[in-house]
Design an enzyme around this catalytic site. Structure first.
Site, mmCIF file in Angstrom:
data_model
loop_
_atom_site.group_PDB
_atom_site.id
_atom_site.type_symbol
_atom_site.label_atom_id
_atom_site.label_comp_id
_atom_site.label_asym_id
_atom_site.label_seq_id
_atom_site.Cartn_x
_atom_site.Cartn_y
_atom_site.Cartn_z
ATOM 1 N N CYS A 266 16.210 121.401 -31.254
ATOM 2 C CA CYS A 266 16.795 120.062 -31.414
ATOM 3 C C CYS A 266 17.418 119.867 -32.788
ATOM 4 O O CYS A 266 18.633 119.718 -32.901
ATOM 5 C CB CYS A 266 15.733 119.007 -31.145
ATOM 6 S SG CYS A 266 15.375 118.879 -29.391
ATOM 7 N N GLU B 130 8.337 118.780 -28.434
ATOM 8 C CA GLU B 130 7.675 119.895 -27.776
ATOM 9 C C GLU B 130 6.242 119.982 -28.301
ATOM 10 O O GLU B 130 5.988 119.735 -29.474
ATOM 11 C CB GLU B 130 8.422 121.199 -28.066
ATOM 12 C CG GLU B 130 9.707 121.285 -27.274
ATOM 13 C CD GLU B 130 10.462 122.582 -27.525
ATOM 14 O OE1 GLU B 130 9.832 123.606 -27.789
ATOM 15 O OE2 GLU B 130 11.696 122.532 -27.457
HETATM 16 C C1 UDX Z 1 12.277 116.730 -32.249
HETATM 17 C C2 UDX Z 1 12.077 115.223 -32.364
HETATM 18 O O1 UDX Z 1 10.875 114.974 -33.111
HETATM 19 C C3 UDX Z 1 11.998 114.595 -30.990
HETATM 20 O O2 UDX Z 1 11.902 113.178 -31.109
HETATM 21 C C4 UDX Z 1 13.282 114.957 -30.219
HETATM 22 O O3 UDX Z 1 13.235 114.438 -28.921
HETATM 23 C C5 UDX Z 1 13.441 116.457 -30.155
HETATM 24 O O4 UDX Z 1 13.452 116.997 -31.480
HETATM 25 P P1 UDX Z 1 10.740 118.857 -31.735
HETATM 26 O O5 UDX Z 1 11.937 119.668 -32.101
HETATM 27 O O6 UDX Z 1 10.005 119.181 -30.488
HETATM 28 O O7 UDX Z 1 11.128 117.300 -31.634
HETATM 29 O O8 UDX Z 1 9.655 119.002 -32.908
HETATM 30 P P2 UDX Z 1 9.256 118.207 -34.237
HETATM 31 O O9 UDX Z 1 7.815 117.902 -34.154
HETATM 32 O O10 UDX Z 1 10.152 117.070 -34.503
HETATM 33 O O11 UDX Z 1 9.446 119.337 -35.347
HETATM 34 C C6 UDX Z 1 10.713 119.942 -35.588
HETATM 35 C C7 UDX Z 1 10.597 120.955 -36.705
HETATM 36 O O12 UDX Z 1 10.414 120.310 -37.950
HETATM 37 C C8 UDX Z 1 9.450 121.964 -36.572
HETATM 38 O O13 UDX Z 1 9.916 123.246 -36.914
HETATM 39 C C9 UDX Z 1 8.433 121.471 -37.569
HETATM 40 O O14 UDX Z 1 7.611 122.506 -38.064
HETATM 41 C C10 UDX Z 1 9.333 120.903 -38.662
HETATM 42 N N1 UDX Z 1 8.704 119.870 -39.486
HETATM 43 C C11 UDX Z 1 8.315 118.698 -38.920
HETATM 44 C C12 UDX Z 1 8.531 120.092 -40.848
HETATM 45 O O15 UDX Z 1 8.885 121.144 -41.382
HETATM 46 N N2 UDX Z 1 7.973 119.085 -41.592
HETATM 47 C C13 UDX Z 1 7.580 117.904 -41.069
HETATM 48 O O16 UDX Z 1 7.095 117.050 -41.836
HETATM 49 C C14 UDX Z 1 7.754 117.699 -39.685
#
Ligand code: UDX
Length: 447
Positions: A278, A156
């Protein structure tokens, strides 16, 4: 190709619009009449960068349409993508009732061979259930349907970019016909023959890899990938706990770790933990899938536990610094689960707000996109017109989502409006030297 996309949530709407943009004729179906009315009126039910333009242009060109009529949409299409929700049940398992329902409806539309593609995140072996359901309800003429898995990896906030520039396109098939059809659908992406809506001219020269597997392996790739990424985040958050206890800086530790290409620097950001629709639900579902097939995936249970504990760590930090939480006013910068989205589902900010309200805190907030959805869920949140109004009279400011615009805030002005200049930076994002030089007390996560 004539394609029917069932489900106009984040995945379906992005997939349908992007497939239309690369030259297919797409009909997007949803049983939510309000949503279809919104889309047909040219409005968007969600915020996702570049999506509104894509929808408008392709509707105007006649490549993209929206309807509630599944039977008609599926009947006229050679390929049907299932993109409906698979929300968590009480016990953590994915609720597959929407997948089953639309599969049954599709089964009645078999007047010429069709490919049914599962794109929703589903437990391994769902493809077999879909196949069986199609066979039973179409009167046993199985040959009219092929079933394939094509997991999405869209994030997203950058979903459109991810669609046009994926590292890999994974398909799980059980016959070459299905592979050929999917290869044809994705040919413009695989050959770089598309108009990139994000960058013009498009700078990326790398072509995605087209990985063909059996159905069950493709289904597993999705759950395994998301769980692995969640594990990376919980790992660095556990390191953050150690850093705090010994006086090290998790940002430096992550930098040093990430330089090893076997580890990589992505997904090593410590903070309030992961949220969204997710990771939390996919993790739980995967633990249940493993359990059902006789394996205790204790590692993933621990990943979940570490993630939940981040909220408690933040509460403890506030308690330590504000002493008593009852009747304190706390301002939140960011409510969405990540920047560039209005999605608040399982957002750490919302979890923390709920927890602080139980302690008797008053919550003020500002988020560039997510305030409407957040207010609908917790009406007691006072939403400011901007970050400064949100911070008025606050005894603490919590940075919960790293929206880039928060880097441009005027911290002298911010200091002037707050009752106490205290910052809890839940994403280690704000310019610490600057804010401390202006007299803020600054607390990060793991540093
Ligand atoms: C995720 C997957 O990345 C994607 O490939 C799949 O199709 C759907 O799920 P999304 O949930 O949209 O995507 O966001 P993402 O960017 O992966 O972040 C998920 C969560 O992890 C967020 O709350 C983000 O803040 C957190 N996060 C991410 C961290 O806390 N640390 C990080 O290093 C990366």
């Amino acid at each position: 190709m004539n394609i029917c996309v069932i489900g106009t949530g984040y995945v379906g709407l992005v997939t349908g619009s992007c497939l239309a943009d690369v030259g297919h004729r797409v009909i997007c179906i949803d049983n939510d009449e309000g949503k279809i009315r919104t889309l047909n009126a040219g409005q968007m039910p969600i915020y996702e960068p570049y999506l509104e333009d894509l929808v408008r242009e392709n509707r105007t060109d006649g490549n993209l349409s929206f309807s509630t009529d599944l039977a008609r949409g599926a009947k006229d299409s050679e390929v049907v993508f299932i993109c409906v929700g698979t929300p968590p049940l009480e016990n953590g398992e994915a609720d597959l009732s929407f997948v089953e329902k639309v599969t049954r409806e599709v089964s009645t539309t078999a007047d010429f061979p069709k490919l049914v593609v599962e794109k929703s995140t589903v437990p391994v072996q769902t493809g077999e259930h879909i196949s069986r359901t199609l066979k039973i309800y179409s009167g046993g003429k199985k040959s009219r349907f092929d079933v394939a898995s094509n997991p999405e990896f869209l994030r997203e906030g950058s979903a459109v970019l991810d669609f046009f520039h994926p590292e890999r396109i994974v398909i799980g098939v059980d016959n070459p016909r299905a592979e050929d059809v999917l290869r044809e659908i994705y040919r413009p992406i695989l050959e770089g023959r598309f108009r990139c809506p994000v960058h013009s001219p498009c700078s990326s020269a790398t072509r995605p890899l087209f990985l063909v597997t059996d159905l069950k392996s493709a289904e597993l790739i999705k759950h395994a990938s998301n769980s692995y990424l969640a594990m990376k985040i919980s790992f660095i958050n556990a390191i953050a706990e150690v850093c705090e206890r010994v006086g090290a800086d998790v940002e430096k530790v992550a930098e040093g770790m990430g330089l090893d290409p076997r580890i990589g620097k992505e997904f090593l950001k410590a903070g309030l933990g992961f949220g969204g629709f997710c990771f939390p639900k996919d993790l739980q579902a995967f633990v249940r899938i493993a359990e059902k097939c006789g394996y205790d995936f204790a590692l993933l249970r621990e990943v979940e536990k570490i993630n939940k504990a981040r909220i408690e760590t933040a509460v403890e930090k506030l308690k330590k610094n504000l002493w008593v939480l009852r009747d304190k006013t706390i301002a939140f910068l960011g409510l969405a689960f990540k920047p560039q989205t209005d999605d608040i589902r399982f957002a750490p900010a919302m979890e923390l707000i709920r927890r602080l309200r139980l302690e008797g805190c008053h919550i003020r907030a500002f988020d560039p996109r997510a305030m409407k959805k957040a207010s609908a869920e917790i009406p007691e949140i006072f939403c400011g017109r901007d970050a400064y109004e949100a911070a008025e009279g606050a005894e603490a400011l919590v940075l919960a989502t790293e929206w880039p615009e928060f880097l441009d805030l005027d911290w002298t002005r911010m200091r002037g409006v707050m009752a106490r200049p205290f910052i809890l930076d839940g994403r280690n994002f704000l310019p610490q030297p600057l804010v401390t030089s202006l007299g803020f007390e600054y607390v990060g996560m793991g540093r």
